[in-house]
Design an enzyme around this catalytic site. Sequence first.
Site, PDB file in Angstrom:
ATOM      1  N   LYS A 173     -13.161  -8.326  -3.357  1.00 45.17           N
ATOM      2  CA  LYS A 173     -11.704  -8.300  -3.492  1.00 45.17           C
ATOM      3  C   LYS A 173     -11.336  -9.109  -4.739  1.00 45.17           C
ATOM      4  O   LYS A 173     -12.107  -9.208  -5.680  1.00 45.17           O
ATOM      5  CB  LYS A 173     -11.048  -8.851  -2.227  1.00 45.17           C
ATOM      6  CG  LYS A 173     -11.336  -8.026  -0.972  1.00 45.17           C
ATOM      7  CD  LYS A 173     -10.673  -6.655  -1.032  1.00 45.17           C
ATOM      8  CE  LYS A 173     -10.880  -5.862   0.240  1.00 45.17           C
ATOM      9  NZ  LYS A 173     -10.172  -4.563   0.219  1.00 45.17           N
ATOM     10  N   ASP A 213      -8.505  -7.410   4.678  1.00 41.07           N
ATOM     11  CA  ASP A 213      -7.528  -8.316   4.075  1.00 41.07           C
ATOM     12  C   ASP A 213      -7.068  -9.407   5.032  1.00 41.07           C
ATOM     13  O   ASP A 213      -6.446 -10.383   4.608  1.00 41.07           O
ATOM     14  CB  ASP A 213      -6.310  -7.534   3.576  1.00 41.07           C
ATOM     15  CG  ASP A 213      -6.607  -6.756   2.301  1.00 41.07           C
ATOM     16  OD1 ASP A 213      -7.631  -7.055   1.642  1.00 41.07           O
ATOM     17  OD2 ASP A 213      -5.829  -5.844   1.962  1.00 41.07           O
ATOM     18  N   SER A 254       0.828  -1.213   0.000  1.00 35.20           N
ATOM     19  CA  SER A 254       0.000   0.000   0.000  1.00 35.20           C
ATOM     20  C   SER A 254       0.858   1.257   0.000  1.00 35.20           C
ATOM     21  O   SER A 254       0.555   2.237  -0.702  1.00 35.20           O
ATOM     22  CB  SER A 254      -0.927  -0.007   1.219  1.00 35.20           C
ATOM     23  OG  SER A 254      -1.800  -1.106   1.188  1.00 35.20           O
ATOM     24  N   GLY A 299      -5.880  -3.576  -7.843  1.00 41.04           N
ATOM     25  CA  GLY A 299      -6.999  -2.688  -7.567  1.00 41.04           C
ATOM     26  C   GLY A 299      -6.539  -1.389  -6.938  1.00 41.04           C
ATOM     27  O   GLY A 299      -7.108  -0.325  -7.214  1.00 41.04           O
ATOM     28  N   ARG A 313      -3.916 -13.775  -1.107  1.00 40.87           N
ATOM     29  CA  ARG A 313      -4.107 -13.885   0.344  1.00 40.87           C
ATOM     30  C   ARG A 313      -4.737 -15.231   0.727  1.00 40.87           C
ATOM     31  O   ARG A 313      -4.456 -15.762   1.811  1.00 40.87           O
ATOM     32  CB  ARG A 313      -4.927 -12.709   0.866  1.00 40.87           C
ATOM     33  CG  ARG A 313      -4.241 -11.373   0.606  1.00 40.87           C
ATOM     34  CD  ARG A 313      -4.761 -10.259   1.477  1.00 40.87           C
ATOM     35  NE  ARG A 313      -4.251  -8.982   1.007  1.00 40.87           N
ATOM     36  CZ  ARG A 313      -3.030  -8.509   1.273  1.00 40.87           C
ATOM     37  NH1 ARG A 313      -2.199  -9.220   2.008  1.00 40.87           N
ATOM     38  NH2 ARG A 313      -2.645  -7.335   0.795  1.00 40.87           N
ATOM     39  N   ARG A 341       1.411   4.074  -3.244  1.00 42.71           N
ATOM     40  CA  ARG A 341       1.167   5.500  -3.016  1.00 42.71           C
ATOM     41  C   ARG A 341       2.423   6.319  -3.343  1.00 42.71           C
ATOM     42  O   ARG A 341       2.338   7.388  -3.948  1.00 42.71           O
ATOM     43  CB  ARG A 341       0.728   5.727  -1.573  1.00 42.71           C
ATOM     44  CG  ARG A 341      -0.748   5.358  -1.327  1.00 42.71           C
ATOM     45  CD  ARG A 341      -1.042   5.195   0.156  1.00 42.71           C
ATOM     46  NE  ARG A 341      -2.469   4.984   0.419  1.00 42.71           N
ATOM     47  CZ  ARG A 341      -3.109   3.828   0.232  1.00 42.71           C
ATOM     48  NH1 ARG A 341      -2.446   2.780  -0.233  1.00 42.71           N
ATOM     49  NH2 ARG A 341      -4.398   3.717   0.499  1.00 42.71           N
ATOM     50  N   GLN A 355     -17.179  -5.900   2.351  1.00 43.76           N
ATOM     51  CA  GLN A 355     -16.272  -5.567   1.250  1.00 43.76           C
ATOM     52  C   GLN A 355     -15.338  -6.713   0.894  1.00 43.76           C
ATOM     53  O   GLN A 355     -14.691  -6.697  -0.170  1.00 43.76           O
ATOM     54  CB  GLN A 355     -15.488  -4.294   1.558  1.00 43.76           C
ATOM     55  CG  GLN A 355     -14.434  -4.405   2.652  1.00 43.76           C
ATOM     56  CD  GLN A 355     -14.958  -4.106   4.038  1.00 43.76           C
ATOM     57  OE1 GLN A 355     -16.034  -4.553   4.408  1.00 43.76           O
ATOM     58  NE2 GLN A 355     -14.185  -3.361   4.832  1.00 43.76           N
TER      59      GLN A 355
END
Length: 417
Positions: free
Chosen positions: A331, A304, A20, A91, A377, A24, A327
């Site tokens: 995924k 996650d 992550s 994603g 995962r 970014r 959510q």
Amino acid sequence: MIVLSPSRPEGTIEVPASKSQTIRALLIAAFARGKSIIRHPLISSDTMSCVNAVRALGASVTFSEDNSIAYVDSSGMNPDKPITIDTGNSGTTTYLLLPMAASLGIPVTITGDEQLVKRPVGPLKEALESLGATITDNNGFPPVTIRGPLRGGNASIECRTSQYLSGLLLASPLSNGDTVIDCPLLYEKPYVSLTLGWMDRQDIDYSISSDYMHSEVKGNQSYKPFDEYINGDFSSASFFFAMAAMAGTEITVKGLDRNDPQGDKAILGILEKMGCTITWNGNAVTVKGGKLRGGEFDLNPIPDTLPILAVTAAAAEGTTILGNVPQARIKETDRITSMRENLEALGVEAEETEDSLIIHGKGRIPGGNGKGFGDHRIIMALAAASAGSKNDITIDDEKAAAVTFPSFFTLFDSIRK
């Protein structure tokens, strides 16, 4: 296919950098119009998808000989023709880049693999249109084409993935006017903290409510070149934490920052409640397994972790409810259904509701044949489950682990006993 026998893993490892944070960093570097240095980036399928996207925008990305440093030079980035970008399975790259791409003022099309084109973009499309962008998509899914510029204004969006909000926040400083964003629904709030951390380091002028559901960002700002280090990934570390928990052994993971806003570090608190002992020593954390017991846990901030906590719960005594995580169904695969099917295939009783997975643990996992669903995962969770199994666990295909953790099985094998 891979067959894993029961084991008692223990020892010390160091996990790769945060996916992550790396993504970014790459995207901000692309729009910083200068030369940036990213130290200790994650090199994986997902982050290389982001690297390829940055290169498609016209920036250069090169690496040191040992891949420990990424150099991003966007000083000459000035695309003047339509661009098509394949973000693969990422994603995160898709949702963060789409709003930022509007600042280029040219048509930018984003597509991806067969899993990514099933990830919804409809809510993000509506928000971006209200801020001035022109967008076409495939009935609410990629491929999606955006053209800016963003003019600013007011947007309201339900964020069943926090990546919608993170993308809007990252794009808003590049808008021609001030932006106000309201989120009547917001999941996965810790990931918004990651985004705000980067905006803070960039001295972006914004304000946001304590619950992150109302934000105001000044327009006509810019990103600056930077030199930053990426910390270890708690999401990757979680599989090793859980292995110690299931095996009743000790595993130490180095390279983690206890103060990093990564949400998945919350798994340590969950494992503690289940019966583990957690000890920090500088940038290293040790998990010592104990007699695991079930419990009820809200995974909305950390969706996650559902696959790895599902197998951990299967190795615990009693019922565990992993709840408030709808959510997880959008995924790489529907992780609630996929994990229920896997647990049942491994001899564990499980059931699902619309937003939760319920596991009835018996202390050990009988074993059997698991299915990875092409989801990194899930594959890593099934492998970790061998630390809590009575018999062999077979995984149909382990290759997708490279999406975020190419060295997973190497580290996994290094501590198996």
